[in-house]
Write a protein that holds these residues in place. Structure first.
Motif, PDB file in Angstrom:
ATOM      1  N   THR A 120       0.852  -1.189   0.000  1.00  0.00           N
ATOM      2  CA  THR A 120       0.000   0.000   0.000  1.00  0.00           C
ATOM      3  C   THR A 120       0.890   1.242   0.000  1.00  0.00           C
ATOM      4  O   THR A 120       1.723   1.380   0.878  1.00  0.00           O
ATOM      5  N   PRO A 121       0.765   2.146  -0.972  1.00  0.00           N
ATOM      6  CA  PRO A 121      -0.141   2.055  -2.131  1.00  0.00           C
ATOM      7  C   PRO A 121       0.381   1.079  -3.178  1.00  0.00           C
ATOM      8  O   PRO A 121       1.588   0.869  -3.295  1.00  0.00           O
ATOM      9  N   ALA A 122      -0.536   0.493  -3.923  1.00  0.00           N
ATOM     10  CA  ALA A 122      -0.186  -0.497  -4.936  1.00  0.00           C
ATOM     11  C   ALA A 122       0.554   0.156  -6.098  1.00  0.00           C
ATOM     12  O   ALA A 122       0.373   1.348  -6.387  1.00  0.00           O
ATOM     13  N   ASP A 123       1.372  -0.635  -6.749  1.00  0.00           N
ATOM     14  CA  ASP A 123       2.125  -0.168  -7.920  1.00  0.00           C
ATOM     15  C   ASP A 123       1.243  -0.292  -9.159  1.00  0.00           C
ATOM     16  O   ASP A 123       1.173  -1.335  -9.799  1.00  0.00           O
ATOM     17  N   LEU A 124       0.546   0.789  -9.462  1.00  0.00           N
ATOM     18  CA  LEU A 124      -0.324   0.860 -10.639  1.00  0.00           C
ATOM     19  C   LEU A 124       0.067   2.079 -11.462  1.00  0.00           C
ATOM     20  O   LEU A 124       0.552   3.077 -10.920  1.00  0.00           O
ATOM     21  N   THR A 125      -0.154   2.002 -12.757  1.00  0.00           N
ATOM     22  CA  THR A 125       0.104   3.176 -13.590  1.00  0.00           C
ATOM     23  C   THR A 125      -0.951   4.241 -13.305  1.00  0.00           C
ATOM     24  O   THR A 125      -2.010   3.952 -12.722  1.00  0.00           O
ATOM     25  N   ASP A 126      -0.697   5.459 -13.718  1.00  0.00           N
ATOM     26  CA  ASP A 126      -1.681   6.534 -13.513  1.00  0.00           C
ATOM     27  C   ASP A 126      -2.998   6.199 -14.197  1.00  0.00           C
ATOM     28  O   ASP A 126      -4.081   6.467 -13.666  1.00  0.00           O
ATOM     29  N   GLU A 127      -2.911   5.602 -15.387  1.00  0.00           N
ATOM     30  CA  GLU A 127      -4.133   5.237 -16.119  1.00  0.00           C
ATOM     31  C   GLU A 127      -4.913   4.176 -15.351  1.00  0.00           C
ATOM     32  O   GLU A 127      -6.150   4.259 -15.244  1.00  0.00           O
ATOM     33  N   GLN A 128      -4.208   3.171 -14.807  1.00  0.00           N
ATOM     34  CA  GLN A 128      -4.877   2.117 -14.041  1.00  0.00           C
ATOM     35  C   GLN A 128      -5.507   2.685 -12.766  1.00  0.00           C
ATOM     36  O   GLN A 128      -6.627   2.312 -12.407  1.00  0.00           O
ATOM     37  N   LYS A 129      -4.808   3.602 -12.108  1.00  0.00           N
ATOM     38  CA  LYS A 129      -5.361   4.240 -10.903  1.00  0.00           C
ATOM     39  C   LYS A 129      -6.633   5.017 -11.231  1.00  0.00           C
ATOM     40  O   LYS A 129      -7.641   4.918 -10.513  1.00  0.00           O
ATOM     41  N   ASP A 130      -6.590   5.779 -12.321  1.00  0.00           N
ATOM     42  CA  ASP A 130      -7.756   6.565 -12.712  1.00  0.00           C
ATOM     43  C   ASP A 130      -8.930   5.662 -13.076  1.00  0.00           C
ATOM     44  O   ASP A 130     -10.079   5.942 -12.716  1.00  0.00           O
ATOM     45  N   ARG A 131      -8.619   4.581 -13.796  1.00  0.00           N
ATOM     46  CA  ARG A 131      -9.677   3.651 -14.210  1.00  0.00           C
ATOM     47  C   ARG A 131     -10.290   2.962 -12.987  1.00  0.00           C
ATOM     48  O   ARG A 131     -11.516   2.856 -12.871  1.00  0.00           O
ATOM     49  N   ALA A 132      -9.449   2.513 -12.076  1.00  0.00           N
ATOM     50  CA  ALA A 132      -9.942   1.861 -10.858  1.00  0.00           C
ATOM     51  C   ALA A 132     -10.804   2.826 -10.042  1.00  0.00           C
ATOM     52  O   ALA A 132     -11.877   2.461  -9.552  1.00  0.00           O
ATOM     53  N   SER A 133     -10.344   4.065  -9.915  1.00  0.00           N
ATOM     54  CA  SER A 133     -11.086   5.064  -9.146  1.00  0.00           C
ATOM     55  C   SER A 133     -12.459   5.325  -9.760  1.00  0.00           C
ATOM     56  O   SER A 133     -13.474   5.390  -9.054  1.00  0.00           O
ATOM     57  N   ARG A 134     -12.489   5.432 -11.071  1.00  0.00           N
ATOM     58  CA  ARG A 134     -13.749   5.668 -11.784  1.00  0.00           C
ATOM     59  C   ARG A 134     -14.709   4.495 -11.576  1.00  0.00           C
ATOM     60  O   ARG A 134     -15.915   4.691 -11.318  1.00  0.00           O
ATOM     61  N   ILE A 135     -14.196   3.285 -11.678  1.00  0.00           N
ATOM     62  CA  ILE A 135     -15.026   2.088 -11.523  1.00  0.00           C
ATOM     63  C   ILE A 135     -15.570   1.992 -10.097  1.00  0.00           C
ATOM     64  O   ILE A 135     -16.757   1.728  -9.875  1.00  0.00           O
ATOM     65  N   ILE A 136     -14.698   2.221  -9.114  1.00  0.00           N
ATOM     66  CA  ILE A 136     -15.094   2.071  -7.714  1.00  0.00           C
ATOM     67  C   ILE A 136     -16.129   3.118  -7.322  1.00  0.00           C
ATOM     68  O   ILE A 136     -17.081   2.828  -6.579  1.00  0.00           O
ATOM     69  N   ARG A 137     -15.976   4.333  -7.821  1.00  0.00           N
ATOM     70  CA  ARG A 137     -16.991   5.364  -7.575  1.00  0.00           C
ATOM     71  C   ARG A 137     -18.351   4.933  -8.135  1.00  0.00           C
ATOM     72  O   ARG A 137     -19.389   5.106  -7.489  1.00  0.00           O
ATOM     73  N   GLU A 138     -18.328   4.372  -9.343  1.00  0.00           N
ATOM     74  CA  GLU A 138     -19.582   3.942  -9.966  1.00  0.00           C
ATOM     75  C   GLU A 138     -20.199   2.778  -9.198  1.00  0.00           C
ATOM     76  O   GLU A 138     -21.437   2.709  -9.047  1.00  0.00           O
ATOM     77  N   ILE A 139     -19.375   1.865  -8.705  1.00  0.00           N
ATOM     78  CA  ILE A 139     -19.882   0.756  -7.882  1.00  0.00           C
ATOM     79  C   ILE A 139     -20.570   1.301  -6.633  1.00  0.00           C
ATOM     80  O   ILE A 139     -21.676   0.880  -6.271  1.00  0.00           O
ATOM     81  N   TYR A 140     -19.920   2.257  -5.972  1.00  0.00           N
ATOM     82  CA  TYR A 140     -20.458   2.861  -4.742  1.00  0.00           C
ATOM     83  C   TYR A 140     -21.812   3.514  -5.020  1.00  0.00           C
ATOM     84  O   TYR A 140     -22.778   3.329  -4.262  1.00  0.00           O
TER      85      TYR A 140
END
Length: 353
Positions: free
Chosen positions: A266-286
């Motif tokens: 923590t924090p995980a080793d993700l690219t900026d694009e992967q972080k943005d995509r994950a954040s967008r997905i998780i917000r939509e799930i919430y």
């Protein structure tokens, strides 16, 4: 902030009194042990200058608070109050840290709704729904950039024909798990059909999981867990992701709770694009699941395709010092005490709207 009557005090000079928090823990399943560890940590972090915190244990045989003198005081279930030394303690808010039933499946939330007590977690419907992994996947299946593994949801009436239903529809290896369980109890990875029946029996017979089983095609890739919460200003905040690397076949009960079997980054080793995509997905799930408070989303990043695959959502995530959410709060640059205060204030704010 809206306050209920506290300790029988009625004078305006008491309006500055501390917020009374019921820290609800325990539960009816084997996860109670983890609940107590989580609630002990939350208790240690809550600002006692701001909050009067009363740990309340929910057990099958009784609901109670243990006083500083070691006296077991029963909860009045008509209004979730306590009577201590002749004074009635009525709570302003319930901070639910109870993994499994009845704290994570909506039962306690429904009760609190009926008596009008604000609480820190998702509502009754969302809590009940998200305990059902199969139903949750159905609701999230069309979120852009989110993928769900091919799966079969089995009920007790399917049990006799379960093996054939799975082998006809899915490809090895399989991931077999109780549809309404937690802490990875009753889960198995199946690499050959000969081992399928034993895995199904283990999942069907896992205690307090509703005798439903979800079987999924196994996704090969990196595993992540990421928290999100709504703060007291009403804004959604996505925490940094944690990557889970385990020496075991998958992140099972032992990997979760036996030191040394798992590495958590923590924090995980993700690219900026992967972080943005994950954040967008998780917000939509919430938003899609109408969540409240803090939740944690677990997902795979498939090795060959870079696709995010939904695993599950946890609406009462663990809160020991080593748990994912406290790790992520610290990585976000926030103190756990401030984080828990945000959850309490957000619950109180939403109750007055």
């Amino acid at each position: 902030m809206k306050h209920r009557e506290n300790n029988g005090c009625r004078d305006d000079k008491y309006l500055h009194m501390k917020t009374k928090v019921a820290l609800v823990t325990g539960g009816y399943t084997g996860e109670a042990e983890i609940s107590f560890k989580s609630s002990d940590f939350v208790y240690s972090q809550l600002d006692k200058a701001k909050y009067d915190v009363y740990p309340v244990t929910i057990a099958l045989d009784s609901w109670f608070h243990v006083s500083e003198q070691g006296i077991k005081i029963p909860i009045n279930r008509e209004d979730f109050s306590l009577t201590i030394d002749g004074h009635v303690v009525k709570f302003d808010v319930a901070f639910i840290i109870l993994h499994g039933t009845p704290g994570e499946d909506g039962r306690l939330q429904g009760y609190f709704d009926m008596i009008g007590l604000p609480y820190t977690s998702c509502g009754a419907l969302t809590s009940a729904l998200t305990m059902n992994k199969g139903y949750t996947k159905s609701i999230l299946a069309d979120i852009p950039d989110l993928h769900v593994a091919n799966s079969v949801l089995l009920f007790e009436s399917h049990r006799r024909d379960a093996v054939s239903l799975i082998t006809e529809r899915l490809s090895l290896p399989y991931f077999v798990k109780p549809n309404a369980g937690g802490s990875s109890i009753g889960m198995s990875k199946v690499k050959e059909d000969a081992a399928l029946q034993e895995a199904l029996d283990k999942a069907f017979d896992a205690a307090n999981t509703g005798r439903q089983v979800l079987v999924e095609e196994f996704v090969t890739g990196r595993e992540f867990s990421q928290g999100i919460f709504r703060d007291s200003a009403g804004e959604l905040v996505v925490l940094p992701a944690t990557e889970v690397r385990t020496t075991r076949e998958f992140f099972d009960f032992e990997a979760k709770y036996i030191p040394g079997l798992t590495e958590e980054i923590t924090p995980a080793d993700l690219t900026d694009e992967q972080k943005d995509r994950a954040s967008r997905i998780i917000r939509e799930i919430y938003i899609r699941l109408n969540c409240r408070g803090m939740v944690r989303v677990d997902f795979f990043l498939e090795a060959e395709t870079d696709r995010f695959y939904f695993i599950e959502i946890n609406t009462i995530p663990g809160q020991t010092p080593q748990s994912f959410i406290p790790q992520q709060v610290r990585a976000f640059g926030m103190k756990e005490s401030d984080f828990y205060a945000e959850l309490i204030e957000a619950a109180l704010s939403s109750s007055t709207q």
